[in-house]
Design an enzyme around this catalytic site. Structure first.
Site, PDB file in Angstrom:
ATOM      1  N   LYS A  74       0.050   5.581   1.922  1.00 24.25           N
ATOM      2  CA  LYS A  74       0.284   6.447   0.649  1.00 24.25           C
ATOM      3  C   LYS A  74      -0.782   7.322   0.294  1.00 24.25           C
ATOM      4  O   LYS A  74      -1.997   6.806   0.421  1.00 24.25           O
ATOM      5  CB  LYS A  74       0.725   5.351  -0.470  1.00 24.25           C
ATOM      6  N   SER A 149       7.413   5.145  -6.512  1.00 19.55           N
ATOM      7  CA  SER A 149       6.640   6.456  -6.262  1.00 19.55           C
ATOM      8  C   SER A 149       6.164   6.129  -4.483  1.00 19.55           C
ATOM      9  O   SER A 149       5.744   7.396  -4.275  1.00 19.55           O
ATOM     10  CB  SER A 149       5.129   6.499  -6.973  1.00 19.55           C
ATOM     11  N   SER A 173       6.976   0.707  -7.964  1.00 18.58           N
ATOM     12  CA  SER A 173       6.684   1.504  -7.126  1.00 18.58           C
ATOM     13  C   SER A 173       6.577   1.321  -5.396  1.00 18.58           C
ATOM     14  O   SER A 173       6.647   2.031  -4.520  1.00 18.58           O
ATOM     15  CB  SER A 173       5.423   2.423  -7.234  1.00 18.58           C
TER      16      SER A 173
END
Lengths: 467, 63
Positions: A74, A149, A173
């Site tokens: 990420k 996210s 997330s």
């Protein structure tokens, strides 16, 4: 192909790490223009690392199951010499001179970084509809959000652009995109995995965890990621057990699985309700005892988590938003502004209440070994859909999506998110297994047993055949 | 002017030179009201100003 399948193929010399990495890079080249899962692709360094991994294996240096396996990070984990944007304009040209703890650990375990994944701006939202880098799209239906996210990480894993990915979870997330994209995501116990070098959102709510195709892959990844790190003030000096569930059919005999009779099964798409109950009956069939329980008011717990996040995120962003207000997308700027006006007393009362509710949950977890609940009340909504009808009632999409996940960030309990089935129109539906602190190994064992029996994990997004 | 027992969000925002949307004000109002309603659960002898750590909380709950 799963991590474990690839690891076996590497050791049987049926495949090399270079071949595996080339396959992933080819998928990225083919599908990233449509799905937008990656912000940065590190093809040349990935191939160099893969060649080194192959050489090491040839020389007999085996770093374990992740050796030579392509991985995506990420884009909020600091990567030495590689841009780390946090999905934002504010950090759009930030190139760290150090690696985040999980980047270090996964590299030491032999994983090959193929790139950095797209995400909701600053990890502060669940759509991954990013105003600066564009919308990340769900591979099961590109008109829909992948969740966030950690949306890019989920898409990368679901499509085989990477075999595993890192994620962070401050209010769902990891678990939400895992559920919307039909993969596995684990939010470990707070303190289990170091947050050092992960750009923060909420100090006391942020969790770092694995995102993988299946449960055993999540166990392999967590094994490499977990452990005390003195550089992270919230890291816990806890023993790291063997997380890997056994191969072959796993009995759940003697396990007590709690099914909450309030909150978690209210205001759901009936398809989600059916899918999660099917998982519960599967567990029962494998020997577990299902026990009806009542949990503390979930709405109240969500309020504590929201107040905590608003205040902590405002504190994180205070120096940036003052100087670069126009660099923030509308939704994130509004949330940061809300946090800036929230009274400090509200934040402190939320901390007191949070501790009190945790005590109630820990008492419940003496009566049962874990809870089984839905991860999200719906299948993935459309990109740009601000409201959604659930069981005939309109609800804000963001609040609906986080309703069943957010509270566990405030409690710090470990939670496994895994596929529970599919909607009539072929979209993945997800469930969560929630356990006692530090009991990830049990959650992974239950998850593996359910996965082996249901076979949901074998179904792939249309147009993405197995590698 | 405040419309409830809670803070005057508009004034708080203006002091920070921020303009909150009506939806944002309503959400803050809702959060604050819920917190107010939960005050009965607070143990006022407890010290809240500490870093949240699960291990420590667990010990407390076992006492």
């Amino acid at each position: 192909m799963t991590v474990l399948e690839a690891a076996a193929a590497l050791r049987r010399k049926q495949l090399s790490s270079v071949e595996l990495t080339v396959q992933c890079l080819a998928r990225i080249e083919k599908h990233n223009p449509d799905l937008n899962a990656f912000i940065t692709i590190t093809a040349s360094t990935a191939l160099a690392e893969a060649r080194k991994a192959d050489e090491e294996l040839t020389l007999g240096l085996d770093r374990g199951l992740l050796h030579g396996i392509p991985l995506a990070h990420k884009d909020l984990f600091c990567t030495h010499g590689v841009r780390t944007t946090s999905g934002s304009k504010v950090f759009s040209s930030y190139i760290p001179n150090f690696d985040a703890a999980v980047v270090e650990r996964l590299r030491e375990a032999g994983a090959i970084m193929v790139g950095k994944t797209g995400m909701h701006e600053h990890a502060y939202g669940i759509t991954s509809n990013n105003p600066h880098f564009g919308a990340v799209r769900n591979p099961w239906d590109p008109q829909r959000i992948p969740g966030g996210s950690s949306g890019g990480s989920a898409v990368a894993v679901a499509t085989g652009m990477a075999l595993m990915a890192t994620g962070t979870d401050t209010g769902g997330s990891i678990r939400v995109p895992a559920a919307y994209c039909g993969i596995t995501g684990l939010k470990p116990t707070f303190g289990r995995v170091s947050k050092f070098g992960a750009l923060p959102l909420g100090f006391s709510l942020d969790h770092v965890g694995p995102m993988t195709r299946d449960v055993r892959d999540a166990a392999a990844m967590l094994q490499a990621m977990a452990g005390y790190d003195r550089r992270d003030q919230t890291s816990a000096d806890q023993p790291v057990p063997d997380f890997m569930p056994p191969l072959g059919e796993i009995s759940l005999q003697g396990l007590r699985i709690g099914l909450p009779q309030n909150f978690f099964f209210e205001k759901l798409d009936p398809q989600v309700d059916n899918a999660v109950h099917f998982m519960a009956y599967t567990a029962q069939d494998l020997g577990a005892e299902l026990i009806d329980i009542r949990v503390p008011d979930g709405h109240q717990l969500n309020v504590l988590a929201q107040v905590t996040l608003l205040a902590e995120a405002a504190s994180v962003h205070e120096p940036y938003i003052r100087k670069q207000r126009s660099s923030y997308g509308d939704d994130v700027r509004t949330l940061v502004d809300m946090g800036r006006v929230l009274p400090a007393t509200d934040y402190l009362q939320a901390q007191r209440l949070r501790k009190r509710i945790l005590g109630v949950y820990l008492d419940l977890l003496k009566q049962v070994d874990c809870f089984l609940v839905p991860a999200v009340p719906i299948a993935a909504p459309l990109i740009g859909q601000n409201e959604i009808a659930i069981d005939g009632q309109m609800e804000d999409t963001r609040l609906a999506t986080t309703r069943l996940v957010r509270g566990f960030n405030a409690l710090g309990l470990p939670v496994l998110s895994m596929p529970a089935g599919f909607s009539r129109d072929g979209m993945p539906l997800g469930c969560q297994i929630v356990g006692r602190p530090w009991d990830e190994a049990l959650l992974l064992q239950i998850g593996a047993a359910l996965e082996d029996r249901t076979g949901h994990v074998k179904r792939l997004p249309p147009g993405f055949p197995p590698a | 002017m405040s419309t409830s027992l809670g803070p005057d969000w508009k004034a708080l925002a203006a002091a920070q030179k921020i303009e909150l949307t009506e939806t944002a004000r309503e959400r803050l109002e809702g959060l604050s009201k819920t917190l107010l309603g939960l005050r009965g659960l607070i143990d006022w002898t407890e010290e809240p100003a500490q870093i949240f750590q699960l291990a420590a909380s667990q010990e407390d709950s076992a006492e």
